[in-house]
Scaffold this motif. Structure first.
Motif, mmCIF file in Angstrom:
data_model
loop_
_atom_site.group_PDB
_atom_site.id
_atom_site.type_symbol
_atom_site.label_atom_id
_atom_site.label_comp_id
_atom_site.label_asym_id
_atom_site.label_seq_id
_atom_site.Cartn_x
_atom_site.Cartn_y
_atom_site.Cartn_z
ATOM 1 N N UNK A 54 76.822 18.300 23.050
ATOM 2 C CA UNK A 54 75.459 18.100 23.553
ATOM 3 C C UNK A 54 74.403 18.752 22.664
ATOM 4 N N UNK A 55 74.845 19.481 21.640
ATOM 5 C CA UNK A 55 73.912 20.138 20.736
ATOM 6 C C UNK A 55 73.360 21.448 21.259
ATOM 7 N N UNK A 56 73.977 21.992 22.297
ATOM 8 C CA UNK A 56 73.532 23.259 22.858
ATOM 9 C C UNK A 56 74.262 24.396 22.130
ATOM 10 N N UNK A 57 73.880 24.591 20.884
ATOM 11 C CA UNK A 57 74.566 25.557 20.008
ATOM 12 C C UNK A 57 74.402 26.996 20.491
ATOM 13 N N UNK A 58 73.225 27.410 20.983
ATOM 14 C CA UNK A 58 73.125 28.799 21.469
ATOM 15 C C UNK A 58 74.130 29.117 22.580
ATOM 16 N N UNK A 59 74.307 28.203 23.516
ATOM 17 C CA UNK A 59 75.286 28.448 24.592
ATOM 18 C C UNK A 59 76.712 28.363 24.060
ATOM 19 N N UNK A 60 76.968 27.457 23.110
ATOM 20 C CA UNK A 60 78.299 27.374 22.507
ATOM 21 C C UNK A 60 78.622 28.673 21.781
ATOM 22 N N UNK A 108 95.488 27.094 31.924
ATOM 23 C CA UNK A 108 94.550 26.054 32.368
ATOM 24 C C UNK A 108 93.109 26.543 32.244
ATOM 25 N N UNK A 109 92.887 27.817 32.499
ATOM 26 C CA UNK A 109 91.542 28.384 32.341
ATOM 27 C C UNK A 109 91.132 28.405 30.867
ATOM 28 N N UNK A 110 92.064 28.694 29.971
ATOM 29 C CA UNK A 110 91.760 28.682 28.540
ATOM 30 C C UNK A 110 91.408 27.273 28.077
ATOM 31 N N UNK A 111 92.140 26.284 28.585
ATOM 32 C CA UNK A 111 91.847 24.888 28.261
ATOM 33 C C UNK A 111 90.460 24.522 28.773
ATOM 34 N N UNK A 112 90.156 24.904 30.002
ATOM 35 C CA UNK A 112 88.853 24.601 30.584
ATOM 36 C C UNK A 112 87.727 25.281 29.796
ATOM 37 N N UNK A 113 87.929 26.513 29.394
ATOM 38 C CA UNK A 113 86.936 27.244 28.605
ATOM 39 C C UNK A 113 86.697 26.542 27.267
ATOM 40 N N UNK A 114 87.770 26.075 26.641
ATOM 41 C CA UNK A 114 87.634 25.333 25.375
ATOM 42 C C UNK A 114 86.862 24.031 25.598
ATOM 43 N N UNK A 115 87.137 23.348 26.692
ATOM 44 C CA UNK A 115 86.426 22.098 27.005
ATOM 45 C C UNK A 115 84.938 22.344 27.223
ATOM 46 N N UNK A 116 84.603 23.417 27.900
ATOM 47 C CA UNK A 116 83.199 23.768 28.109
ATOM 48 C C UNK A 116 82.512 24.000 26.771
ATOM 49 N N UNK A 117 83.166 24.751 25.893
ATOM 50 C CA UNK A 117 82.599 25.036 24.573
ATOM 51 C C UNK A 117 82.413 23.752 23.777
ATOM 52 N N UNK A 118 83.414 22.879 23.785
ATOM 53 C CA UNK A 118 83.314 21.617 23.046
ATOM 54 C C UNK A 118 82.204 20.734 23.606
ATOM 55 N N UNK A 119 82.050 20.698 24.925
ATOM 56 C CA UNK A 119 80.981 19.906 25.528
ATOM 57 C C UNK A 119 79.610 20.433 25.128
ATOM 58 N N UNK A 120 79.465 21.741 25.062
ATOM 59 C CA UNK A 120 78.192 22.325 24.627
ATOM 60 C C UNK A 120 77.880 21.940 23.184
ATOM 61 N N UNK A 121 78.895 21.959 22.327
ATOM 62 C CA UNK A 121 78.702 21.558 20.932
ATOM 63 C C UNK A 121 78.333 20.082 20.868
#
Length: 93
Positions: free
Chosen positions: A25-31, A10-23
């Motif tokens: 939103x266009x926040x590429x440095x954080x992604x 579940x943590x891996x899924x959440x981490x992937x969701x965070x990364x996808x949300x950053x992408x």
């Protein structure tokens, strides 16, 4: 109040969701920072962590990127890119 403990998957899924949300939103440095953390986990984690990053995180983020026409080569660090290529080759696409 109950103590909610998330499973490692579940943590891996959440981490992937965070990364996808950053992408999204266009926040590429954080992604890229998230992808770098995933790269470190893949390189230095235990067998379970490596498996979760490869099978959940890389699969989820790369599928999202392909659907949204994002360049995986520009964002994925070397080890994550290798894992992505191995998954594509294994799928027979």
């Amino acid at each position: 109040m109950r103590n909610h403990v998330k499973s490692a998957s579940a943590k891996a899924v959440q981490f992937a969701e965070i990364t996808k949300n950053l992408i999204r939103k266009g926040n590429i440095p954080r992604a890229k920072r998230c992808l770098g953390i995933a790269e470190q986990l893949l390189a230095n984690g235990n067998a379970e962590t490596k498996n979760l990053i490869a099978n959940i995180y890389v699969f989820s983020v790369s599928t999202f990127m392909e659907l949204h026409k994002c360049s995986i080569a520009d964002l994925f660090p070397q080890s994550l890119r290798k894992e992505y290529i191995a998954q594509v080759n294994a799928s027979g696409i």
